[in-house]
Design an enzyme around this catalytic site. Structure first.
Site, PDB file in Angstrom:
ATOM      1  CE1 TYR A  58      -3.021  -3.015   0.278  1.00 17.22           C
ATOM      2  CE2 TYR A  58      -3.526  -2.418   2.523  1.00 17.22           C
ATOM      3  CZ  TYR A  58      -3.723  -3.238   1.446  1.00 17.22           C
ATOM      4  OH  TYR A  58      -4.611  -4.274   1.536  1.00 17.22           O
ATOM      5  N   PRO A 203     -15.116  -5.291   1.611  1.00 16.04           N
ATOM      6  CG  PRO A 203     -15.332  -4.735   3.864  1.00 16.04           C
ATOM      7  CD  PRO A 203     -14.314  -4.893   2.778  1.00 16.04           C
ATOM      8  CG  LEU A 204     -18.131  -1.319   2.974  1.00 11.88           C
ATOM      9  CD1 LEU A 204     -17.946   0.034   3.630  1.00 11.88           C
ATOM     10  CD2 LEU A 204     -19.466  -1.942   3.345  1.00 11.88           C
TER      11      LEU A 204
END
Length: 246
Positions: A58, A203-204
């Site tokens: 990241y 998850p979204l």
């Protein structure tokens, strides 16, 4: 509050993913690093988040450094998970790299960036098809035996890959994609049947779902071993996500 034990630590089932705390394309620093640091502190200090998930890819490296600036020295209760085994040649470009010597070097670098002597939970970020899986998880197991990793996890894996890895190492958690838009993962049932914590990433659906609360509720209702890690860079969104937890 509903909790789960992952890598020996008992934490709330809803954790925080940190992929969004970077620049566009998951590349470089966020627009305002101070805001990202504030968001991390708000999550842990104000909202009781105890499971922080990140990766050396990241940024790359950016978020691990932000986490250290925000949260070090870490609470003993905090589960800090990172991932190794992915390189970033450019924005939005991700390539698996699972050579054992690279994984070892990556773990050592993550330890330095995070300011710790042992990573609570270290995932193999992706299985490198050019390297035998046994060599990849075997190196992480060696690092666990040496005390540099507390537990080994797997990310974006099939049921067969989990099964193979379990012949070599205790798999502490599996992190795969699962959400309303991508609801089918055969590895979920395998994990639930074998007592392996299952950590849904995205998850979204990267913010594309119209009802985040319903999406998280659906995931949590799949079973007590399911521990989603929604992510955000917006403090208001953060508070909304963690206002009502199962």
């Amino acid at each position: 509050m509903n909790t789960i034990t992952i890598a020996g630590k008992k934490v709330p089932r809803l954790g925080l993913g940190t992929m969004r705390l970077t620049g566009p394309g998951t590349w470089g620093c966020p627009a305002d690093p101070a805001d990202a640091i504030t968001l991390l502190r708000t999550a842990v200090d104000d909202l009781g988040v105890l499971h922080i998930d990140t990766a050396d890819a990241y940024g790359p490296h950016t978020v691990e450094e932000l986490i250290r600036r925000a949260l070090h020295p870490y609470s003993e209760r905090l589960l800090l998970a990172t991932k190794v085994g992915m390189v970033r040649p450019a924005p939005n470009v991700w390539k698996p790299l699972g050579r054992p010597e690279y994984l070892r070097a990556a773990v050592e670098a993550s330890l330095r960036r995070l300011g710790i002597e042992r990573i609570d939970l270290c995932y193999l970020h992706r299985v490198d098809p050019a390297v035998p899986l046994a060599d990849q998880v075997g190196e992480l197991e060696d690092l666990r035996t040496e005390g540099k990793i507390g537990a080994v996890g797997l990310s974006k894996v099939t049921t067969d890959q989990i099964r193979e890895a379990r012949t070599l190492v205790t798999v502490a958690a599996v992190q795969n994609c699962l959400n309303f838009a991508e609801p089918d993962d055969p590895a979920l049932e395998y994990c639930l049947s074998n007592g392996i914590p299952y950590v849904p990433y995205r998850p979204l659906n990267a913010g594309r779902l119209s009802d985040p609360a319903a999406a998280l509720r659906w995931l949590l209702e799949l079973g007590p071993l399911v521990a989603p890690i929604p992510g955000t860079s917006d403090p208001a969104h953060l508070r909304a996500l963690f206002a009502r937890r199962s």
